[in-house]
Structures are given as C-alpha cells and as structure tokens.
Design a protein around this motif. Structure first.
Motif, mmCIF file in Angstrom:
data_model
loop_
_atom_site.group_PDB
_atom_site.id
_atom_site.type_symbol
_atom_site.label_atom_id
_atom_site.label_comp_id
_atom_site.label_asym_id
_atom_site.label_seq_id
_atom_site.Cartn_x
_atom_site.Cartn_y
_atom_site.Cartn_z
ATOM 1 N N ARG A 32 30.430 2.956 -3.829
ATOM 2 C CA ARG A 32 29.115 3.055 -3.193
ATOM 3 C C ARG A 32 28.280 4.161 -3.832
ATOM 4 O O ARG A 32 27.061 4.020 -3.986
ATOM 5 N N GLU A 35 27.027 2.894 -7.163
ATOM 6 C CA GLU A 35 25.931 1.940 -6.953
ATOM 7 C C GLU A 35 24.637 2.679 -6.621
ATOM 8 O O GLU A 35 23.553 2.313 -7.110
ATOM 9 N N PHE A 36 24.737 3.713 -5.792
ATOM 10 C CA PHE A 36 23.545 4.491 -5.435
ATOM 11 C C PHE A 36 22.933 5.134 -6.675
ATOM 12 O O PHE A 36 21.712 5.074 -6.891
ATOM 13 N N ALA A 38 23.259 4.253 -9.751
ATOM 14 C CA ALA A 38 22.795 3.246 -10.702
ATOM 15 C C ALA A 38 21.475 2.607 -10.287
ATOM 16 O O ALA A 38 20.791 1.997 -11.117
ATOM 17 N N THR A 39 21.098 2.772 -9.014
ATOM 18 C CA THR A 39 19.892 2.092 -8.511
ATOM 19 C C THR A 39 18.813 3.052 -8.038
ATOM 20 O O THR A 39 17.807 2.612 -7.491
ATOM 21 N N HIS A 40 19.018 4.366 -8.229
ATOM 22 C CA HIS A 40 18.012 5.349 -7.843
ATOM 23 C C HIS A 40 17.786 6.344 -8.977
ATOM 24 O O HIS A 40 18.654 6.520 -9.850
#
Length: 284
Positions: A32, A35-36, A38-40
C-alpha cells in the motif's frame, strides 16, 4: 493472516520471536505504501508548492491519527515526530530545565537511552538517583519507590523516568505510578517502546508527561520514524539548547537571535521523513 501477510516466514522456514525489538511488517503495508508513492507527488514540506502542501497535509493527518490511536486529546498532547525512541529521549534530556538541587529518578532496568539523560542532569547540577529492582522477579519495591518520590525538590524540576515494559526483563511496571509521582511534584517520562507493540496505551486514562516510542516496533515498517508524545504543558517548560532547520520562525545572522516555532515544530529538527510517514498511517 500468516499465509497472506507473513508468507515469507514459511517460504524461508523461519521462526521470528523479537516482537518488542522489531515487529514483522505485514506485506500489505509495504504494498500500500509503494502504491501511494507511485501515484502521488510529495515535496519537502518546508517549501510552498502543491507537492509540498500534500506532504504537509499527510504529516498533519498522520499526527492526528497517532493521537487517535493512543486515545490522546489534541488539547492535551502533542506529537513530535523523531528518528526513533532514542532521539525522542534525547530531545527531553537536553531540554529539560534541570538546575542544581533538582532530581532525576530512574529505575535500574531503564533502557540505556534513558540512562543517558543522567549526563544532561549531572552537567546541570541535578541529583541522579536509581531505584533498584529486586531479584529474582526483578520488580520494584513500591515502598522504597514511594520514599524516593517523597524527596522531590519543592518548586523544582523533578523528572521520574521508567519503562512501562522493561527492555531488560520484560517486567511490566504499574502505570499507576504516573499519577502518584505527579501528585508529589514529578514530571513523568514513561518509556513505552517495548510496551506498545503488545499493549494498548490509553492516554485518556493515563497522563504521563513524556512518552517515547518507535513505530517499527509496533508494525515493522518503516524503520527510522518514532515520536515523542508529550503533554503540551510539559513541552512548554522545556528549554531548547540549540535550533535547527524547521525549528524556528526566524534566525538573524547579524543580531545573533532566533525565535523558536510553536509547539511540536520547535522540536522537529530538519526535514521530517515525509515519504515514510504515510506508511506509519497505513500501519496504524
């Protein structure tokens, strides 16, 4: 749970026992967090731009989450993020306003980072006293402890420090000592680094002045982030011996003066681990 979060134990045929020294991270925290990231887009929170604003928002969200996790009122407690529990203890030790005749009371089974506070106390002329543990159970004689607590310097700065759970023996000491000591004129530092991985610390019931801890000991990841939970009234009496980036509102080279920031910001030295703090919130 073992199969989904800790499958690597069986795949590598490992037995892991050190849960108060370093918790095992569940796989989901790492995934998680990745993912955070990689997307912010996060920037240094000391700057002013959208990426930095997002980092600042996540820091404050995490700070609020820590208070909720320990059931601490934001009106009473502040969260100072640190590199680890030892860093949190150093912040207290170097800034506690010891004076000649003041008292530092420690138990024999304190962590070495708490024993280190005695060097700050001695350098300022305070008296250092140790309460022994009694073999074979390695517990404290409460009668003797109370006699030491009765020796607080009236009107002085008296600090009592002990572990909620001993790193040395695993003994859990009474949290009732907090209010007992405070009623006799002591500020109370309770080392909870080994306690909180397997116990719930409810700061609406217990009200220690200072609580150092490390998050990796609770849920394994990330390392390198801890905090000092401090009562705002206790934080206000600390006297910082220096300043660093992030701890001030202004510093003048020519005038040789500076003004510390308000609250926890005065103690958070340099740039916080703003990329790692989102993982703390996930772990909580």
């Amino acid at each position: 749970l073992r199969n989904t979060e800790f499958r690597r134990l069986d795949e590598q045929q490992l037995v892991y026992l050190d849960y108060t020294g370093g918790g095992l991270y569940p796989s989901s925290i790492v995934l998680r967090h990745a993912e955070f990231l990689a997307t912010h887009v996060l920037g240094n929170p000391h700057s002013a731009n959208p990426a930095s604003a997002l980092a600042g928002e996540r820091i404050e969200t995490c700070r609020a989450h820590v208070l909720r996790f320990f059931n601490a009122s934001p009106d009473e407690y502040a969260v100072v993020f640190t590199a680890n529990a030892s860093h949190a203890l150093k912040l207290v030790g170097e800034a506690y306003p010891f004076e000649p005749g003041d008292q530092l009371l420690l138990t024999f089974d304190n962590h070495n980072s708490i024993n280190g506070i005695r060097e700050f106390a001695r350098s300022k002329g305070a008296e250092v006293t140790y309460v022994p543990v009694i073999p074979p159970e390695l517990r404290i004689d409460e009668g003797r402890l109370n006699r030491y607590l009765d020796q607080a310097r009236p009107g002085g700065n008296n600090l009592f420090a002990y572990p909620a759970q001993s790193n040395f023996s695993g003994v859990r000491h009474s949290l009732d000592w907090i209010s007992e000591a405070q009623s006799k004129g002591w500020d109370v530092l309770v080392d909870c680094a080994a306690f909180v991985p397997t116990n719930h610390l409810d700061l609406s019931r217990w009200h220690p002045d200072f609580v150092p801890l490390s998050f990796y000991k609770i849920f394994g990841y990330p390392t390198g982030i801890g905090c000092l939970l401090a009562r705002k009234s206790a934080l206000a009496k600390l006297d910082r011996p220096w300043f660093a980036g992030g701890t001030i509102t202004i510093a003048s080279v020519q005038a040789g003066k500076h003004h510390l920031a308000e609250g926890e910001a005065a103690f958070e030295e340099g740039t916080l681990n703003y990329l790692g703090l989102p993982a703390v919130e996930i772990g909580l």
